[in-house]
Design an enzyme around this catalytic site. Structure first.
Site, mmCIF file in Angstrom:
data_model
loop_
_atom_site.group_PDB
_atom_site.id
_atom_site.type_symbol
_atom_site.label_atom_id
_atom_site.label_comp_id
_atom_site.label_asym_id
_atom_site.label_seq_id
_atom_site.Cartn_x
_atom_site.Cartn_y
_atom_site.Cartn_z
ATOM 1 N N GLY A 114 -10.668 -8.764 -0.842
ATOM 2 C CA GLY A 114 -9.462 -9.280 -0.187
ATOM 3 C C GLY A 114 -9.130 -10.722 -0.519
ATOM 4 O O GLY A 114 -7.993 -11.042 -0.863
ATOM 5 N N LYS A 171 -20.909 -15.653 2.421
ATOM 6 C CA LYS A 171 -22.308 -15.304 2.703
ATOM 7 C C LYS A 171 -23.012 -14.676 1.524
ATOM 8 O O LYS A 171 -22.535 -13.692 0.961
ATOM 9 C CB LYS A 171 -22.338 -14.310 3.853
ATOM 10 C CG LYS A 171 -22.038 -14.926 5.197
ATOM 11 C CD LYS A 171 -22.203 -13.841 6.189
ATOM 12 C CE LYS A 171 -22.225 -14.306 7.611
ATOM 13 N NZ LYS A 171 -22.321 -13.127 8.476
ATOM 14 N N ARG A 173 0.822 -1.217 0.000
ATOM 15 C CA ARG A 173 0.000 0.000 0.000
ATOM 16 C C ARG A 173 0.856 1.267 0.000
ATOM 17 O O ARG A 173 0.449 2.280 -0.575
ATOM 18 C CB ARG A 173 -0.935 -0.004 1.207
ATOM 19 C CG ARG A 173 -2.061 -0.978 0.989
ATOM 20 C CD ARG A 173 -2.994 -1.041 2.165
ATOM 21 N NE ARG A 173 -4.163 -1.820 1.819
ATOM 22 C CZ ARG A 173 -5.031 -2.269 2.696
ATOM 23 N NH1 ARG A 173 -4.868 -2.018 3.989
ATOM 24 N NH2 ARG A 173 -6.072 -2.974 2.316
ATOM 25 N N GLY A 217 -14.106 -3.575 0.601
ATOM 26 C CA GLY A 217 -15.427 -2.972 0.881
ATOM 27 C C GLY A 217 -15.797 -1.932 -0.165
ATOM 28 O O GLY A 217 -16.939 -1.889 -0.645
HETATM 29 P P1 AMP Z 1 -16.234 -13.448 2.049
HETATM 30 O O1 AMP Z 1 -15.528 -12.773 3.181
HETATM 31 O O2 AMP Z 1 -17.703 -13.394 2.114
HETATM 32 O O3 AMP Z 1 -15.677 -13.047 0.692
HETATM 33 O O4 AMP Z 1 -15.924 -14.977 2.212
HETATM 34 C C1 AMP Z 1 -14.640 -15.516 2.162
HETATM 35 C C2 AMP Z 1 -14.640 -16.782 2.939
HETATM 36 O O5 AMP Z 1 -15.606 -17.661 2.396
HETATM 37 C C3 AMP Z 1 -13.342 -17.517 2.891
HETATM 38 O O6 AMP Z 1 -12.737 -17.441 4.159
HETATM 39 C C4 AMP Z 1 -13.722 -18.932 2.535
HETATM 40 O O7 AMP Z 1 -13.106 -19.891 3.359
HETATM 41 C C5 AMP Z 1 -15.211 -18.954 2.765
HETATM 42 N N1 AMP Z 1 -15.903 -19.957 1.939
HETATM 43 C C6 AMP Z 1 -15.846 -20.095 0.610
HETATM 44 N N2 AMP Z 1 -16.558 -21.149 0.201
HETATM 45 C C7 AMP Z 1 -17.109 -21.703 1.303
HETATM 46 C C8 AMP Z 1 -17.959 -22.824 1.520
HETATM 47 N N3 AMP Z 1 -18.369 -23.595 0.521
HETATM 48 N N4 AMP Z 1 -18.329 -23.100 2.781
HETATM 49 C C9 AMP Z 1 -17.892 -22.313 3.811
HETATM 50 N N5 AMP Z 1 -17.098 -21.234 3.657
HETATM 51 C C10 AMP Z 1 -16.705 -20.930 2.417
#
Ligand code: AMP
Length: 401
Positions: free
Chosen positions: A359, A208, A47, A382
């Protein structure tokens, strides 16, 4: 482009060329929120390096001084561990010139130091989040910052989605423009969101679905194809009546997901979900695993399977414009990293205009050493999500030359 969810306000932000910087005090918001190890040493200075071109350009254009401000971490008041001294030292090395680090960011002593600095000085103010009003858009604090510059440059994309004093509020008080880093981000997301070359393909993943619903809704207005993987895919598959075993599901989002599927149909957007999965008997790196097309009871899907990888890779290869946000599986564990790696490789090989934000997808690309093969790697998780949601970022909207 359609109605209410218009392109980002990004387009209206002017760059350094819009202002005469000669002899001016240039107040500049940068993102020096670098990771540090337990001893406080900087573990990754990407950064800081990313801010150098704008700083150097401002100096080359004859600015009297550059006054840099940034936050670091999440201090509650003054926190000795989060002072910007190590950053000043690193910046000095990278810039190959003296950096005057001040121990405060407002007040008479700071004003005197700025006004008395030799021509061509680089000054770094103290962590702006030591100020209680910083994140509350406090008017007095914004005015205090504005006393330190004749013009303002925002080059901190990663915080531009926040209406904070050193980001959007001070911008309203001075002639203000985007720095080169922010401009590059604005341009990249502009190419995706307004009049993209088609087909426009989006790949969405991550844990999520609730975090990405607004992104999905906005992208459904614009994309030809949306590929959905990661934990968020399983709420979709559940809605479609498929067995998902113990996979992640957000039952309180079923209705919204149903609506998204209906919208995809109505808008003729191809929305593709995984057709096979790597399932595990527990959420652990050493879990028993197998590849299945139908998820058995008691198992959880933690990655997309090989057929899905191929399905997604083919769509990615055909994209003229592409944006990727979120991993396809639990890529932190090697047993569930193959889907994300396959998508990363396909994105890197894509001949179209490719943007990767968020990220985790950036981390995955770096793990694969493929970052340099992508046209634009975003510096803001974000902030990039909010642009993809079709929102106007306060730190960009406030800029006016
Ligand atoms: P996010 O912060 O919403 O972009 O989510 C990233 C996280 O989603 C990572 O730490 C992954 O380990 C998790 N992730 C991705 N696929 C899955 C899955 N099928 N089940 C549970 N966690 C997941």
């Amino acid at each position: 482009m359609t109605g209410a969810s218009s392109a980002p306000a990004a387009k209206s932000a002017q760059g350094l060329d819009a202002l005469d910087l000669k002899g001016k005090r240039v107040l500049m918001r940068v993102d020096f929120n670098v990771p540090q190890d337990d001893t406080g040493a900087i573990s990754d200075d990407t950064r800081i390096r990313a801010a150098l071109p704008t700083i150097q350009e401002v100096l080359a254009k004859g600015a009297r001084c550059v006054v840099l401000m940034s936050h670091l971490g999440r201090p509650k008041g003054v926190d000795a561990k989060l002072r910007l001294n190590p950053i000043a030292q690193r910046l000095e090395k990278l810039l190959k010139r003296k950096v005057l680090k001040l121990d405060d960011s407002t007040g008479a002593a700071v004003e005197a130091a700025v006004n008395g600095a030799a021509a061509g000085s680089v000054i770094l103010l103290e962590n702006v989040r030591f100020n209680a009003g910083e994140q509350k858009a406090d008017a007095a604090l914004s005015a205090a910052y504005a006393k330190l510059g004749d013009v303002f440059v925002n080059d901190a994309f990663g915080t531009s989605h926040r209406a904070e004093c050193s980001v959007s509020e001070v911008a309203k008080l001075l002639p203000s423009v985007a720095g080169r880093l922010l401009q590059a981000e604005i341009e990249a997301f502009g190419r995706v969101l307004s009049a993209p070359k088609r087909p426009l393909v989006a790949i969405l993943g991550g844990a999520k679905v609730s975090d990405k619903l607004l992104v999905i809704d906005n992208l459904l207005e614009r994309c030809d194809t949306i590929l959905i993987g990661g934990g968020m895919a399983y709420t979709f598959l559940h809605v479609l009546g498929q067995p998902i075993g113990k996979s992640l599901v957000e039952l309180d989002r079923v209705d919204v997901v149903k609506k998204a599927l209906e919208k995809a149909k109505a808008k003729k957007v191809e929305l593709l979900l995984p057709v096979d999965h790597v399932v595990a008997d527990k959420f652990a790196a050493d879990a028993a695993t197998k590849v299945v097309e139908s998820i058995p009871d008691g198992w959880m899907a933690l990655d997309i399977g090989p057929k899905s990888q191929k399905l997604f890779a083919d769509k990615i290869a055909a994209a003229q414009t592409l944006v990727w946000n979120g991993p396809m599986g639990v890529f932190e564990m090697p047993a569930f990293a193959k889907g994300t790696a396959a998508v990363g490789k396909a994105v890197a090989a894509c001949k179209g205009y490719t943007v990767v934000g968020g990220g985790d997808s950036v981390a995955a690309l770096e793990m694969l050493k493929l970052s340099s093969k992508v046209k634009h790697v975003s510096t803001g998780g974000g902030a990039s999500l909010e642009l993809l949601e079709g929102k106007t970022l306060p730190g960009i909207a406030a800029l006016k030359a």
